[in-house]
Design a protein around this motif. Sequence first.
Motif, PDB file in Angstrom:
ATOM      1  N   VAL A  31      56.840   9.571  33.795  1.00 56.23           N
ATOM      2  CA  VAL A  31      57.539   9.275  32.542  1.00 56.23           C
ATOM      3  C   VAL A  31      57.179  10.305  31.476  1.00 56.23           C
ATOM      4  O   VAL A  31      58.035  10.745  30.694  1.00 56.23           O
ATOM      5  N   ARG A  32      55.918  10.712  31.430  1.00 54.84           N
ATOM      6  CA  ARG A  32      55.519  11.751  30.477  1.00 54.84           C
ATOM      7  C   ARG A  32      56.270  13.054  30.745  1.00 54.84           C
ATOM      8  O   ARG A  32      56.708  13.739  29.806  1.00 54.84           O
ATOM      9  N   THR A  33      56.407  13.399  32.003  1.00 53.49           N
ATOM     10  CA  THR A  33      57.186  14.591  32.336  1.00 53.49           C
ATOM     11  C   THR A  33      58.617  14.443  31.850  1.00 53.49           C
ATOM     12  O   THR A  33      59.201  15.373  31.281  1.00 53.49           O
ATOM     13  N   ALA A  34      59.170  13.255  32.048  1.00 52.29           N
ATOM     14  CA  ALA A  34      60.561  13.012  31.659  1.00 52.29           C
ATOM     15  C   ALA A  34      60.761  13.187  30.162  1.00 52.29           C
ATOM     16  O   ALA A  34      61.719  13.837  29.720  1.00 52.29           O
ATOM     17  N   VAL A  35      59.876  12.614  29.354  1.00 50.02           N
ATOM     18  CA  VAL A  35      60.085  12.667  27.898  1.00 50.02           C
ATOM     19  C   VAL A  35      59.744  14.032  27.325  1.00 50.02           C
ATOM     20  O   VAL A  35      60.130  14.344  26.190  1.00 50.02           O
ATOM     21  N   SER A  36      59.028  14.848  28.083  1.00 49.83           N
ATOM     22  CA  SER A  36      58.710  16.189  27.591  1.00 49.83           C
ATOM     23  C   SER A  36      59.844  17.175  27.868  1.00 49.83           C
ATOM     24  O   SER A  36      59.807  18.314  27.380  1.00 49.83           O
ATOM     25  N   ARG A  37      60.835  16.742  28.627  1.00 50.47           N
ATOM     26  CA  ARG A  37      61.978  17.596  28.962  1.00 50.47           C
ATOM     27  C   ARG A  37      63.120  17.366  27.975  1.00 50.47           C
ATOM     28  O   ARG A  37      63.122  16.404  27.206  1.00 50.47           O
TER      29      ARG A  37
END
Length: 272
Positions: A85-91
Amino acid sequence: MTASFRGASAESLAALTDELGGAVAGSPETATSVAGELFSVSQTLRSEGALRRFLTDASLPAEAKTGLVGQVLGGKVSETTLSVVRTAVSRRWTSAGDLPDALEHAGVVAAVKGAGDQAGRLSDELFGVAETIKSAPELRDALSDPARTLEDKTTLVRSLLDGKALPATVTLVVQSLAGTHRTVGVALAEYQKVAAQVQEQGVATVRVARDLTGAERDRLADLLSRQYGRPVHLNLLVDPTVLGGIRVEIGDDVIDGTVSSRLDDARRRLAG
């Protein structure tokens, strides 16, 4: 659902699924758990507009968004899910709605990986459930009835599938009830496509007048795999209207070798 991703969202989804694949590789149990958590997170983001808009605001630094995710989800989901999820919101995302859609897609990928070496069986079961719902009006109406609660529909699905289908199949059929697709049937069709993509396969719907033997299925799958340059999974339908022969639908291609098709051709020639 993946067809709706364009530009930055398509690139972000690719990065997300790559990370997910590495995170759950070799651990079906982890993949299954992550699938359920990603479905839950995606549903939360759909219902919490302010949170969704914050996490997809391109003007905000990634650290602010990943930090908020940690505050909201920390201790509630696994570290693997939290990392995804962290990867997702950083994109970057083309639209705010793409983020929960992408997390749902990632959840489907995780569920397929959770099936391990039974992913082929998972595809067959998803197809079978979709056909059962299509051919059973009472069941179809019960699952689409807005007056019935999600919990009620989930209980119905579990009563039909628990102990008879793979846990991954049950997880995905339950997720199909969430209302993120137009109908349960559309959701299951999308999940079948994702399952095929994860296995790097094509999918062929095969209509025949009688069931094929194991050897006949293997020969047909081998023929189609050689023709299309990749493994092809067969969804077999016994259809009395075929009147002998076989009809194959794969992508936009239709190979119609049925008796009814040949009769239609003959009638057209006679009429012409």
